[in-house]
Write an enzyme that holds these catalytic residues in place. Structure first.
Site, PDB file in Angstrom:
ATOM      1  N   HIS A   1       0.814  -1.206   0.000  1.00 16.80           N
ATOM      2  CA  HIS A   1       0.000   0.000   0.000  1.00 16.80           C
ATOM      3  C   HIS A   1       0.862   1.277   0.000  1.00 16.80           C
ATOM      4  O   HIS A   1       0.882   2.029  -0.965  1.00 16.80           O
ATOM      5  CB  HIS A   1      -0.906   0.021   1.231  1.00 16.80           C
ATOM      6  CG  HIS A   1      -1.823  -1.163   1.359  1.00 16.80           C
ATOM      7  ND1 HIS A   1      -2.769  -1.514   0.417  1.00 16.80           N
ATOM      8  CD2 HIS A   1      -1.943  -2.078   2.358  1.00 16.80           C
ATOM      9  CE1 HIS A   1      -3.428  -2.582   0.819  1.00 16.80           C
ATOM     10  NE2 HIS A   1      -2.953  -2.946   1.994  1.00 16.80           N
TER      11      HIS A   1
HETATM   12  O1  RIB Z   1      -5.228   0.266   4.475  1.00 13.15           O
HETATM   13  C1  RIB Z   1      -3.827   0.245   4.393  1.00 13.15           C
HETATM   14  C2  RIB Z   1      -3.241   1.406   5.115  1.00 13.15           C
HETATM   15  O2  RIB Z   1      -3.555   1.336   6.504  1.00 13.15           O
HETATM   16  C3  RIB Z   1      -1.700   1.418   5.066  1.00 13.15           C
HETATM   17  O3  RIB Z   1      -1.248   2.734   5.173  1.00 13.15           O
HETATM   18  C4  RIB Z   1      -1.329   0.642   6.288  1.00 13.15           C
HETATM   19  O4  RIB Z   1      -0.016   0.965   6.760  1.00 13.15           O
HETATM   20  C5  RIB Z   1      -2.362   1.132   7.268  1.00 13.15           C
HETATM   21  O5  RIB Z   1      -1.902   2.379   7.788  1.00 13.15           O
END
Ligand code: RIB
Ligand code: CA
Length: 302
Positions: free
Chosen positions: A232
Site C-alpha cells: 500500500h
Molecule cells: O489500508 C492500508 C493502510 O492502513 C496502510 O497505510 C497501512 O499501513 C495502514 O496504515
C-alpha cells in the site's frame, strides 16, 4: 534534475517502513525535510520508535522525526495486529541512533508548509489526523502544499469493513477535513494498491537484493504479507519517483462520517457525475515496474 522537497506522515507499520526505505534510498530525487509519526497501525509510541529504527537502518538518522497525534480527532484509536504487536513484524531492527526532533509534528507541518508555499509535497501514509489538526490551526495550510499524495480510501471494497479502508476508518473526520481543504490531492486507494500484492515470489525477489535493509524488509513482509495486505504505502513514494507507472482520473471524493455501517467510506464520484473534482484518484499501476523500482532502490541502502 531538481529534487522534490517532501514531508512523510506515517504510522509504521510494515508497508510504511518499506515506503520510508524507498524514499530514503532516493536522495537524488527526494529531499526529505522531515517525517511525522501518527497513531494508526499501532500506538504513537510504537510508530515513532519504528520510524526512528528505520531511519537508523538506512543510515539516515539525520532526517528529523517529529511525533504527531497519539489519537484520532474525535474517536478512540483503533489499531491492528496485521503488522505484528510491535508494528514491524518483529523484525530485528537497530535501536534508534537519534532522538525525536520534536513532539509537535503538527506544528512542524504548519511551519514547514507556511514557510515554503507551493514547494513541498506532503506524503500521507497513515490516518490523516496530523494534517487535519494542522488545518484546525490554519484553514488553508494544505493549500500551501505543492500536493498531498496519500495512501487511503478505496473506490471499491474496504479492508476494515466492507466499505472502509483502514486509514480513513481510523480517523474519518480527519479524512473528511482533508478532502474539503481545497488542497491538490492524489488519492492512492486499495483499488490501486491491491494490484501490487505481497507474494512469496515478491518477498524472495526482495530478499535476493541481499542488503541489510532488504533482509529486514523480508523479515517484516513474512509476517505482514499473510493477510489481506499489499504494498500500500510504497505506492505513494513510487508515484513521486516514477509517475509513469501509474494512471488515474479526477473525481469528487467525500468521506462518510455519520452512517455507522459506512463510517470512513470514501465515496468516489467521477467528475462527469459530480460536476467538480477535489482529487486525482489513481486506479492503475504497472506492478512489475513497481517491484523493479523497489528492489533497485533497496539495493542502494546499507
Ligand atoms: O489500508 C492500508 C493502510 O492502513 C496502510 O497505510 C497501512 O499501513 C495502514 O496504515
Ligand atoms: Ca500506513
Amino acid at each position: 534534475m531538481a529534487r522534490t522537497p517532501i514531508i512523510i506522515d506515517c504510522d509504521p507499520g510494515v508497508d510504511d517502513a518499506l515506503a520510508l526505505l524507498l524514499a530514503l534510498a532516493s536522495p537524488d530525487e527526494l529531499d526529505i525535510l522531515g517525517i511525522t509519526a501518527v497513531a494508526g497501525n499501532v500506538t504513537l509510541a510504537k510508530t515513532q520508535y519504528n520510524a526512528q529504527r528505520i531511519l537508523t537502518l538506512a543510515a539516515r538518522a539525520d532526517v528529523p522525526l517529529h511525533a504527531g497525534s497519539a489519537s484520532p480527532m474525535l474517536i478512540d484509536l483503533h489499531t491492528t495486529e496485521v503488522h505484528g504487536g510491535d508494528g514491524v513484524g518483529g523484525a530485528a531492527l537497530p535501536e534508534p541512533a537519534a532522538p525525536l526532533a520534536s513532539v509537535n509534528g503538527v506544528a512542524f507541518l504548519n511551519d514547514s508548509l507556511s514557510a515554503r508555499p507551493g514547494e513541498i509535497t506532503l506524503c500521507c501514509l497513515g490516518p490523516l489526523t496530523n494534517p487535519a489538526l494542522a488545518i484546525t490551526n490554519r484553514k488553508n495550510v494544505l493549500g500551501d502544499a505543492r500536493q498531498v499524495v496519500m495512501m487511503g480510501g478505496s473506490s471499491e471494497r474496504g479492508n476494515v469493513t466492507e466499505h472502509a479502508e483502514f486509514n480513513f476508518f481510523v480517523d474519518p473526520h480527519a479524512a473528511r477535513l482533508v478532502f474539503l481543504s481545497g488542497a491538490e490531492l492524489v488519492m492512492i486507494g486499495l483499488n490501486l494498491t491491491r494490484q501490487v500484492p505481497i507474494t512469496d515470489a515478491r518477498i524472495a525477489q526482495i530478499a535476493a537484493v541481499g542488503t541489510k535493509s532488504a533482509l529486514a524488509a523480508q523479515q517484516m513482509l513474512e509476517v505482514y504479507g499473510r493477510g489481506d495486505t499489499a504494498m500500500h504505502d510504497p505506492c505513494v513514494i513510487a508515484y513521486l519517483l516514477q509517475p509513469e507507472l501509474f494512471s488515474g482520473h479526477r473525481a469528487w471524493v467525500d468521506i462518510e462520517v455519520n452512517n455507522a455501517e459506512h463510517i470512513g467510506q470514501s465515496i468516489v464520484k467521477d467528475i462527469s457525475e459530480a460536476g467538480a473534482a477535489n482529487a486525482l484518484v489513481l486506479d492503475k499501476v504497472d506492478a512489475d515496474g513497481f517491484f523493479e523500482l523497489l528492489c533497485e532502490r533497496l539495493g542502494r541502502l546499507p
